[in-house]
Motif scaffolding. Structure first.
Motif, PDB file in Angstrom:
ATOM      1  N   LEU A   9      -2.750   2.236  10.648  1.00 12.47           N
ATOM      2  CA  LEU A   9      -1.632   1.949   9.604  1.00 12.47           C
ATOM      3  C   LEU A   9      -0.148   1.656   9.969  1.00 12.47           C
ATOM      4  N   HIS A  19       3.102  -0.970   6.815  1.00 14.07           N
ATOM      5  CA  HIS A  19       3.225  -0.661   5.282  1.00 14.07           C
ATOM      6  C   HIS A  19       4.209   0.301   5.235  1.00 14.07           C
ATOM      7  N   LEU A  49       0.848  -1.041   0.096  1.00 20.25           N
ATOM      8  CA  LEU A  49       0.162  -0.032   0.042  1.00 20.25           C
ATOM      9  C   LEU A  49       0.895   1.225  -0.030  1.00 20.25           C
ATOM     10  N   THR A  50       0.520   2.208  -0.769  1.00 22.62           N
ATOM     11  CA  THR A  50       1.218   3.497  -0.879  1.00 22.62           C
ATOM     12  C   THR A  50       0.253   4.704  -0.702  1.00 22.62           C
ATOM     13  N   SER A  51      -1.009   4.714  -0.946  1.00 24.08           N
ATOM     14  CA  SER A  51      -2.138   5.394  -0.710  1.00 24.08           C
ATOM     15  C   SER A  51      -3.279   4.843  -0.114  1.00 24.08           C
ATOM     16  N   LEU A  65       3.982   3.102   2.702  1.00 26.02           N
ATOM     17  CA  LEU A  65       2.861   3.979   2.547  1.00 26.02           C
ATOM     18  C   LEU A  65       3.451   5.539   2.370  1.00 26.02           C
ATOM     19  N   VAL A  92      -2.024   9.314   3.107  1.00 20.44           N
ATOM     20  CA  VAL A  92      -3.019   9.000   3.895  1.00 20.44           C
ATOM     21  C   VAL A  92      -4.161  10.081   4.045  1.00 20.44           C
TER      22      VAL A  92
END
Length: 452
Positions: A212, A215, A196-198, A218, A221
């Motif tokens: 979160l 991740h 997950l990056t966004s 990431l 957010v």
């Protein structure tokens, strides 16, 4: 041969024609392929970028469009053994009869998308009826290991997926907007998405916390639209976190806790929110922007290198919060304070070696500004601080001053103390006729001639 009689488009390489087709909307791609038998037989079956929107109250029309969409997807992708690159479907209806039929269509569509190895899936399921009409997301969606972008919005419930073994190893972007999801399902979903990056979570009313924590990739957010007292905590821990935004989170009766931990953060935005307690732990923070917030508390780690802070339309119960915050961030380069009615004084007995610019405007109750030492401060703007009586800043390098609606004694102090000033401008300032500007050989008047 006359160029007007040549079919130049058909002479293009096949891979280029294919790329052009993929960038067209499904209706435009279908119409384009009708001009050539080669295109309709070769390029149209390989088209894999689908975007459909179904709106209306006609039961027969919606049913027909649903069946055509499902048939089209099966023929083009399943039979050709190709993946669906992008599938977006937005359905809005106002008929009770269509509730079950649309749900059945969404079920079929979910299986078609999973079998078609969909890469980007965007489903919006909106009813003009009451919230009790929701579509239960098919578990197969959360087990489609080819999905890289997942967007779910509207009257969709993820509660039916509480026992699903989530398999989204390639997912890098997740958007949940006003869907039904609880802490358990969200935690299960996030834990199986290592890439997950966004993440964007909007108005999912049953959530009590958003965590979160695992991740490493990431970077972005966004949490917004929470007006109840259900969501109590947002915790983000990510080494590569760059942008965080919290908007329209208005809680009543308690403080929502926001904890941000990262190595280096570029932007933190807190907007149109109230009753928040925000803690930022990072080695550096480029921009901290707070707008239209009430009863807000912000704490930044003392070792954090904050570069720019902007506070606009803030009403805080703790009038000294800003001074306490700034006193921890000695590496700050720019400070902006605008329309903060509760600010009465700003005192910081610290040395700011990197501070270069200060902007203060519309703080009508501000009476005192006192900065111990800012050796590199070069730009100061003071506008509409009508009650400002004390201004103390040790800034030997000050060059640019912009003043608007400040008292005469403040003007005199500025001119008499800082001989390094090179550019000065005024707006709605009284006492300019008697103001002496001697001792400033390099002074250039700014946009103020018409205001004298």
């Amino acid at each position: 041969m006359d160029l007007n009689d040549m079919d130049l488009i058909s002479r293009l390489p096949e891979d280029l024609i294919y790329r052009i087709m993929q960038r067209l909307r499904v209706r435009d791609a279908a119409r384009t392929c009708l001009v050539s038998k080669v295109w309709i037989n070769h390029f149209w079956p390989s088209y894999s970028n689908f975007e459909f929107s179904i709106r209306g109250e006609s039961d027969q029309k919606v049913e027909l469009e649903c069946s055509l969409i499902n048939e089209r997807l099966q023929k083009s992708c399943i039979l050709q053994n190709q993946s669906i690159k992008r599938l977006k479907l937005a359905v809005c209806w106002c008929s009770r009869y269509l509730t079950n039929n649309c749900s059945s269509f969404y079920d079929q569509l979910s299986h078609t998308a999973a079998e078609g190895k969909v890469v980007e899936l965007d489903l919006q399921f909106n009813s003009c009826l009451s919230r009790e009409y929701v579509w239960n997301l098919q578990p197969i969606v959360l087990a489609t290991n080819t999905i890289q972008v997942l967007k779910l919005g509207g009257d969709i419930s993820l509660l039916s997926c509480s026992d699903v073994d989530v398999q989204l190893p390639l997912l890098h972007k997740l958007v949940l907007s006003h869907v039904e999801v609880d802490d358990e399902v969200l935690e299960s979903l996030l834990s199986k998405c290592p890439l997950l990056t966004s993440v964007k979570i909007q108005g999912c009313g049953k959530l009590k916390k958003i965590e979160l924590l695992k991740h490493p990739l990431l970077s972005k957010v966004k949490v917004l639209d929470y007006s109840s007292s259900v969501l109590k905590k947002i915790e983000i821990r990510a080494q590569n976190l760059k942008n965080v935004a919290v908007e329209r989170c208005r809680n009543q009766g308690f403080k929502m806790e926001i904890e941000i931990r990262a190595l280096s953060v570029e932007n933190v935005l807190v907007k149109d929110s109230s009753d928040l307690k925000t803690e930022i732990v990072a080695s550096s923070l480029d921009n901290l922007l707070v707008q239209k917030c009430y009863t807000l508390t912000i704490e930044v780690e003392a070792t954090c290198r904050l570069k720019r802070m902007c506070l606009q339309d803030i009403r805080m119960s703790d009038g000294n919060m800003f001074s306490k915050l700034v006193s921890k961030c000695l590496s700050i380069e720019e400070m902006v304070i605008e329309r903060c009615d509760n600010f009465t004084s700003f005192k910081v007995q610290k040395i700011f070696h990197n501070l270069k610019k200060i902007v203060v405007g519309g703080c009508y109750h501000l009476k005192e500004i006192n900065i111990f030492e800012a050796p590199n401060l070069r730009h100061v703007e003071l506008t509409y601080c009508n009650n400002l009586e004390i201004l103390e800043m040790d800034a030997p390098m000050l060059e640019i001053i912009c003043l608007g609606a400040v008292k005469e004694n403040i003007l005199e102090k500025l001119v008499s103390k800082w001989v390094s000033i090179k550019d000065m401008s005024f707006e709605n300032c009284t006492g300019l006729n008697s103001l002496k500007l001697q001792g400033l050989p390099e002074l250039k008047m700014g946009k103020s001639q018409e205001l004298w």
